[in-house]
Design a protein around this motif. Structure first.
Motif, PDB file in Angstrom:
ATOM      1  N   ASN A  29       0.781  -1.233   0.000  1.00  0.00           N
ATOM      2  CA  ASN A  29       0.000   0.000   0.000  1.00  0.00           C
ATOM      3  C   ASN A  29       0.817   1.290   0.000  1.00  0.00           C
ATOM      4  N   PHE A  30       1.957   1.299   0.654  1.00  0.00           N
ATOM      5  CA  PHE A  30       2.819   2.490   0.652  1.00  0.00           C
ATOM      6  C   PHE A  30       4.266   2.025   0.785  1.00  0.00           C
ATOM      7  N   PRO A  31       4.772   1.398  -0.302  1.00  0.00           N
ATOM      8  CA  PRO A  31       6.098   0.763  -0.266  1.00  0.00           C
ATOM      9  C   PRO A  31       7.252   1.709   0.055  1.00  0.00           C
ATOM     10  N   SER A  32       7.103   2.988  -0.208  1.00  0.00           N
ATOM     11  CA  SER A  32       8.186   3.929   0.111  1.00  0.00           C
ATOM     12  C   SER A  32       8.396   4.058   1.620  1.00  0.00           C
ATOM     13  N   GLU A  33       7.438   3.578   2.418  1.00  0.00           N
ATOM     14  CA  GLU A  33       7.557   3.651   3.875  1.00  0.00           C
ATOM     15  C   GLU A  33       7.988   2.322   4.498  1.00  0.00           C
ATOM     16  N   PHE A  34       8.392   1.367   3.667  1.00  0.00           N
ATOM     17  CA  PHE A  34       8.820   0.063   4.180  1.00  0.00           C
ATOM     18  C   PHE A  34       9.958   0.253   5.185  1.00  0.00           C
ATOM     19  N   GLY A  35       9.841  -0.420   6.314  1.00  0.00           N
ATOM     20  CA  GLY A  35      10.869  -0.354   7.352  1.00  0.00           C
ATOM     21  C   GLY A  35      10.675   0.763   8.358  1.00  0.00           C
ATOM     22  N   LYS A  36       9.673   1.590   8.177  1.00  0.00           N
ATOM     23  CA  LYS A  36       9.460   2.722   9.085  1.00  0.00           C
ATOM     24  C   LYS A  36       8.558   2.398  10.268  1.00  0.00           C
ATOM     25  N   TYR A  37       7.833   1.282  10.213  1.00  0.00           N
ATOM     26  CA  TYR A  37       6.902   0.924  11.277  1.00  0.00           C
ATOM     27  C   TYR A  37       7.484  -0.208  12.098  1.00  0.00           C
ATOM     28  N   ARG A  38       7.367  -0.102  13.417  1.00  0.00           N
ATOM     29  CA  ARG A  38       8.005  -1.054  14.325  1.00  0.00           C
ATOM     30  C   ARG A  38       6.979  -1.850  15.117  1.00  0.00           C
ATOM     31  N   ALA A  39       7.124  -3.158  15.101  1.00  0.00           N
ATOM     32  CA  ALA A  39       6.257  -4.071  15.850  1.00  0.00           C
ATOM     33  C   ALA A  39       6.677  -4.110  17.316  1.00  0.00           C
ATOM     34  N   LEU A  40       5.703  -3.980  18.213  1.00  0.00           N
ATOM     35  CA  LEU A  40       5.942  -4.134  19.646  1.00  0.00           C
ATOM     36  C   LEU A  40       4.965  -5.175  20.190  1.00  0.00           C
ATOM     37  N   ILE A  57       3.577  -0.072  16.420  1.00  0.00           N
ATOM     38  CA  ILE A  57       2.288  -0.757  16.320  1.00  0.00           C
ATOM     39  C   ILE A  57       2.325  -1.917  17.307  1.00  0.00           C
ATOM     40  N   ASN A  58       1.453  -1.856  18.292  1.00  0.00           N
ATOM     41  CA  ASN A  58       1.465  -2.759  19.443  1.00  0.00           C
ATOM     42  C   ASN A  58       0.430  -3.869  19.295  1.00  0.00           C
ATOM     43  N   ILE A  59       0.751  -5.019  19.881  1.00  0.00           N
ATOM     44  CA  ILE A  59      -0.201  -6.121  19.965  1.00  0.00           C
ATOM     45  C   ILE A  59       0.158  -6.959  21.186  1.00  0.00           C
ATOM     46  N   THR A  60      -0.850  -7.537  21.810  1.00  0.00           N
ATOM     47  CA  THR A  60      -0.568  -8.456  22.909  1.00  0.00           C
ATOM     48  C   THR A  60      -0.261  -9.828  22.322  1.00  0.00           C
ATOM     49  N   LYS A  61       0.608 -10.527  22.991  1.00  0.00           N
ATOM     50  CA  LYS A  61       1.029 -11.852  22.520  1.00  0.00           C
ATOM     51  C   LYS A  61      -0.151 -12.805  22.438  1.00  0.00           C
ATOM     52  N   GLY A  62      -1.089 -12.685  23.377  1.00  0.00           N
ATOM     53  CA  GLY A  62      -2.268 -13.546  23.350  1.00  0.00           C
ATOM     54  C   GLY A  62      -3.072 -13.389  22.079  1.00  0.00           C
ATOM     55  N   LEU A  63      -3.291 -12.150  21.647  1.00  0.00           N
ATOM     56  CA  LEU A  63      -4.032 -11.929  20.406  1.00  0.00           C
ATOM     57  C   LEU A  63      -3.239 -12.435  19.215  1.00  0.00           C
ATOM     58  N   LEU A  64      -1.960 -12.152  19.193  1.00  0.00           N
ATOM     59  CA  LEU A  64      -1.102 -12.556  18.080  1.00  0.00           C
ATOM     60  C   LEU A  64      -1.185 -14.051  17.807  1.00  0.00           C
ATOM     61  N   PHE A  65      -1.199 -14.842  18.862  1.00  0.00           N
ATOM     62  CA  PHE A  65      -1.162 -16.294  18.692  1.00  0.00           C
ATOM     63  C   PHE A  65      -2.547 -16.952  18.649  1.00  0.00           C
ATOM     64  N   THR A  66      -3.605 -16.151  18.642  1.00  0.00           N
ATOM     65  CA  THR A  66      -4.946 -16.755  18.585  1.00  0.00           C
ATOM     66  C   THR A  66      -5.670 -16.468  17.274  1.00  0.00           C
ATOM     67  N   ILE A  67      -5.023 -15.760  16.360  1.00  0.00           N
ATOM     68  CA  ILE A  67      -5.659 -15.481  15.071  1.00  0.00           C
ATOM     69  C   ILE A  67      -4.772 -15.972  13.934  1.00  0.00           C
ATOM     70  N   SER A  68      -5.375 -16.159  12.770  1.00  0.00           N
ATOM     71  CA  SER A  68      -4.637 -16.661  11.604  1.00  0.00           C
ATOM     72  C   SER A  68      -3.741 -15.569  11.022  1.00  0.00           C
TER      73      SER A  68
END
Length: 187
Positions: A29-40, A57-68
């Motif tokens: 969607n916005f390839p010029s911004e690749f690498g600018k967003y950080r997963a927490l 961009i934050n997520i809880t580990k529980g949610l991460l491992f309960t969805i496809s």
């Protein structure tokens, strides 16, 4: 959130999975911004994903491992939509979600309850109102379309978060109605 997931092997793996989901949305969607967003990743006892100012961009580990993987990309698309639309800067508030899924609010007149509709018995930080959630849903549907994910995946994810006993006037129910309208109008 109180418990950051840092350098254990499981946390490193989780961060890689979440970062790949984020990167897939950015690349399409916005390839010029690749690498600018950080997963927490967070170890807290609630299932949610959220953004704050900046590019985290934050997520809880529980949610991460309960969805496809496809659902995870949908969540990343939704969170990136908030950032792209500048929602963080528009309104800040706190939502309190009790065990019945109803919320009280502090500093936010149009609160949306738990971001992904999960019931919780703890305080959940929330900075977005109902309209901002609907706007982010609309843009996220466009983002996932470019990746090749069918919008019904997004809809089914929201329905799962709604639970088996939906509350008709609950914010997640309103979001589902809105997504249905978008799907039937645009897709």
């Amino acid at each position: 959130p109180q418990k950051p997931c840092l350098e254990s092997p499981e946390c490193i793996q989780a961060r890689g999975i979440w970062q790949r989901a984020i990167n897939s949305v950015v690349s399409a969607n916005f390839p010029s911004e690749f690498g600018k967003y950080r997963a927490l990743i967070w170890n807290d006892e609630f299932d949610n994903a959220w953004v704050t100012k900046g590019r985290n961009i934050n997520i809880t580990k529980g949610l991460l491992f309960t969805i496809s993987q496809e659902e995870l990309i949908c969540v990343a698309a939704h969170e990136l939509s908030h950032l792209k639309m500048g929602h963080y800067y528009a309104r800040i508030g706190i939502i309190i979600v009790d065990k019945n899924g109803y919320s009280g609010e502090l500093n936010n007149e149009e609160s949306s309850g738990s971001h992904y509709g999960r019931e919780a018995s703890s305080y959940i930080p929330e900075g977005f109102g109902k309209n901002q959630e609907k706007e982010a849903d609309r843009l996220a549907l466009e983002f996932i379309k470019k990746i090749g994910i069918h919008p019904m995946v997004y809809l089914q994810l929201l329905k799962r978060f709604q639970g088996e006993t939906p509350y008709p006037n609950a914010p997640i129910s309103e979001r589902i109605e809105n997504v249905l309208k978008i799907i039937f109008q645009k897709f």
